[in-house]
Design an enzyme around this catalytic site. Structure first.
Site, PDB file in Angstrom:
ATOM      1  CD  GLU A  41      14.211 -29.208 -34.147  1.00  0.00           C
ATOM      2  OE1 GLU A  41      14.208 -29.357 -35.375  1.00  0.00           O
ATOM      3  OE2 GLU A  41      13.402 -27.988 -33.868  1.00  0.00           O
TER       4      GLU A  41
ATOM      5  CD  GLU B 189      14.783 -24.317 -31.570  1.00  0.00           C
ATOM      6  OE1 GLU B 189      13.803 -24.493 -32.595  1.00  0.00           O
ATOM      7  OE2 GLU B 189      15.713 -25.112 -31.245  1.00  0.00           O
TER       8      GLU B 189
ATOM      9  CG  ASP C  90      17.106 -23.306 -40.513  1.00  0.00           C
ATOM     10  OD1 ASP C  90      17.529 -22.959 -41.637  1.00  0.00           O
ATOM     11  OD2 ASP C  90      16.113 -22.371 -40.143  1.00  0.00           O
TER      12      ASP C  90
ATOM     13  CE1 TYR D 148      10.500 -21.496 -34.198  1.00  0.00           C
ATOM     14  CE2 TYR D 148      10.656 -24.034 -34.226  1.00  0.00           C
ATOM     15  CZ  TYR D 148      11.265 -22.754 -34.127  1.00  0.00           C
ATOM     16  OH  TYR D 148      12.462 -22.586 -33.559  1.00  0.00           O
TER      17      TYR D 148
END
Length: 683
Positions: free
Chosen positions: A464, A555, A207, A519
């Site tokens: 990830e 994160e 991303d 998240y």
């Protein structure tokens, strides 16, 4: 039993049955690549500036431009349109051309340069690139000199045999941004259109925008014929304030044992007052240790009143007539200097210790990203970023998701900012043995480049990656390989494995520090502020219980657009971002009661560009700062938290401007919560 074979880079790679058995030669070790510097015996010249560029073909999955021999006569003779292009910089955002911004395939850079006549014969001449993304091939005067794959890492070649001394030379660079399933990072290539108008389309899972070009400085430099080719340093700091500097030195230019016996080094360590605090003479095998009594330790920002204290190591290479004695008539051949921070780093399953004190990391995931320059190195931008890191009270960051510039690593040393140093392995899947070969090479180059930096406190293997049976054997091989290189740092990775699949993630149990990305309130349970604190606590505890390892949240975050306000808060507003962070802070403070929870990293330091998508209008907006490095509302809140943690944990002095005067009453009782209507205690 099924046997599958691949032929990769001239080596036979065997995958036999299950588990995966990989049999191939490890990547060749990196040698040399000391950061260029001027000294009494060396000279550096920059080739940065405005170059010519030609956009290569976007058709076909294989590079066809080399067949046109664009490097033989020069780009000006190619009949192609010449584009003025800045170096260092990404080429994507500099012009107004959509086709260049979104170009997939090779581009060609070229410039002319001179080499001083004085460098001929008595010196070696080197050409060095700080970073070219992704694949580079280099020619001088039409002769091939070097190729390299893997953006973010330096490469060089000795070019004295192909340059014209005291005359003009032509430097040509082919830069190819295409990523496939074997590159680090990975990507996919597709061909669109019919046979007459085929174009290559690049897809990738990460991303952030796949910026390309010559991203860091291009340097021409000289060394003596016999020279210091490499320096490796490690340090210890004892409870009695004794600093120990272990070093190993390498020579290049002569190879016979007889000649080696007549070479020796004089090694000096100087403090910031330029006083010699330790010195010795070192003969073959050119290694030793220096002891510094009453040493000043290297400390992170806000853990000491003088963070980032650095000594200066001076290494001089001599050639003499004797194998055992030094005289004033011996020839000094080369001089190299480097900064050294004296510190001890230790860890176990319950703590990460620097100089005997527990570390709690508070910082960011970042990107090398800015308007116009893309990922190109820019000194004013670097200085602005470090000023903002100190302003907000951060003490660490992760080089997500690739190696950052050598200049920024040096500045992190000076500023006392700790670094989790990450290679370019992001969103890995399809664990082909050829990918492992490239992954090992990327880790080896990264560790070789950054092993001497006191700011580096961990190596990050990946961000990830997918967790499968095949990836388990892949990461066992990678971790075993990297542990032989780790140079006194723990290994980590940032995982986004779903919690119900955590037991399948073999990598989690292989690293020393388990980093996780989640998240809550954004991608998971979107908009639910009440589903953050508990899940964060639960997941961090689950990872520790599963692996018995240190844990850090790598994160978390939420997008915010400053002009979008909402009461009650809605996703995308600064109000929602602030409340989402507050819920995470509550979880972190409870987790901090456990010594195994060692840090919190916001995603992201600043807004950054991504591939175009209806979910990414204007890029990723999770930054605490805007893309042009101005603070969002959340920056002021995070500043209070980070300085508050520094004061609580390390007795750091609080800034006088942390809180602004609002009201003078000394005993305010209660105040209504304007959003919920409930009463809350202010203190």
């Amino acid at each position: 039993m099924q046997v599958v074979t691949w032929l990769c880079s001239g080596m036979l790679l065997l995958v036999q049955g299950s588990p995966l058995e990989i049999d191939f030669n490890k990547p060749p070790p990196t040698s040399g690549l000391l950061f260029p510097q001027d000294s009494e015996t060396r000279e550096v010249r920059s080739l940065d500036g405005i170059w010519h560029m030609v956009k290569g073909s976007s058709s076909g999955l294989i590079n066809k431009d080399n067949q046109e021999n664009l490097f033989e006569k020069g780009l000006s003779q190619s009949g192609r349109h010449l584009i003025p292009m800045a170096v260092p910089a990404s080429y994507n955002d500099i012009t107004v051309s959509r086709s260049l911004r979104d170009h997939v395939g090779p581009v060609w850079y070229e410039r002319s340069f001179f080499v001083p006549s004085s460098w001929d014969r008595r010196l070696r001449t080197w050409l060095r690139f700080g970073s070219v993304h992704y694949r580079a091939e280099v020619w001088i005067n039409g002769q091939h000199v070097v190729r390299h794959s893997s953006g973010g890492l330096p490469f060089e070649a000795e070019v004295g045999g192909v340059v014209n001394f005291g005359a003009e030379n032509r430097l040509t660079v082919m830069c190819d941004n295409r990523l496939d399933n074997l590159t680090i990072p990975q990507g996919e290539l597709h061909e669109d259109g019919d046979d007459t108008s085929k174009r290559t389309r690049q897809e990738y899972g990460f991303d952030f925008f796949n910026y390309a070009g010559i991203h860091r400085s291009v340097l021409l430099y000289s060394t003596p014929l016999v020279f210091i080719s490499d320096v490796s340093v490690s340090t210890e700091y004892t409870s009695r304030k004794v600093g120990i500097v272990k070093y190993r030195l390498w020579i290049a230019g002569k190879t016979t044992t007889k000649w080696r016996r007549n070479y020796y080094f004089r090694v000096q360590l100087r403090d910031q007052q330029d006083e010699v605090v330790a010195q010795q003479v070192s003969r073959h095998p050119f290694k030793g240790r220096l002891r510094v009594h009453h040493a000043r330790a290297w400390w992170p920002y806000l853990m000491d009143h003088e963070p980032g204290y650095l000594y200066r190591l001076k290494v001089e290479l001599f050639e003499g007539d004797s194998e055992i004695e030094e005289t004033s008539d011996d020839d000094r051949l080369d001089v190299y200097r480097m900064s050294v921070g004296i510190r001890s780093l230790k860890w176990d399953n319950n703590s990460l210790l620097l100089n005997g004190k527990s570390l709690y990391l508070r910082g960011f995931g970042r990107h090398e990203d800015s308007e116009i320059r893309g990922r190109g190195h820019d000194n004013p931008l670097m200085l602005r970023d470090f000023n903002l890191l100190r302003w907000i009270g951060a003490n660490a960051y992760r080089t997500s998701h690739y190696p950052y510039s050598e200049e920024s690593m040096q500045f992190a040393d000076e500023q006392g900012i700790m670094v989790i140093d990450e290679c370019s392995a992001v969103d890995l899947e399809g664990f082909h043995p050829g990918l492992l070969q490239n992954h090992m090479s990327a880790m080896e180059q990264l560790i070789h480049r950054d092993r001497n930096h006191p700011s580096v406190i961990a190596w990050s293997l990946a961000n990830e990656p997918s967790c499968t049976l095949q990836s388990a054997e892949y990461f066992k091989s990678l971790v075993n390989y990297t542990r032989n290189l780790d140079h006194g740092r723990p290994l980590t990775a940032a995982l986004a494995t779903p919690t119900d699949e955590a037991s399948k993630c073999e990598l989690a149990g292989l690293v020393d520090i388990l980093g996780f990305n989640r998240y809550n309130g954004w991608y998971s349970t979107s908009g639910r502020l009440d589903r953050i604190t508990g899940p964060v606590e639960t997941e961090a505890t689950m990872w520790h219980n599963l692996t018995n390892k240190l844990v850090i949240m790598m994160e978390y975050g939420a997008d915010s657009i400053e002009s979008y306000r909402s009461l009650p808060s809605l996703m995308g507003s600064p109000d929602f971002q602030r409340q989402l962070y507050s819920q995470h802070f509550q979880a972190f403070d409870k987790l901090r009661e456990n010594s195994w929870f060692i840090g919190e990293f916001v995603w992201n330091f600043a807004d950054f560009q991504t591939a175009q998508s209806y979910t990414r209008i204007g890029g990723n907006r999770k930054g605490i700062f805007t893309r042009d490095r101005q603070p969002k509302e959340m920056a002021y809140v995070l500043r209070r938290r980070y300085f508050g943690l520094a004061h609580k944990l390390n007795q750091a002095k609080m800034p006088t401007d942390l809180e602004e005067y609002v009201v003078g009453e000394s005993n305010p009782s209660k105040q209504a919560d304007h959003e919920s209507g409930e009463d809350i205690d202010m203190y």
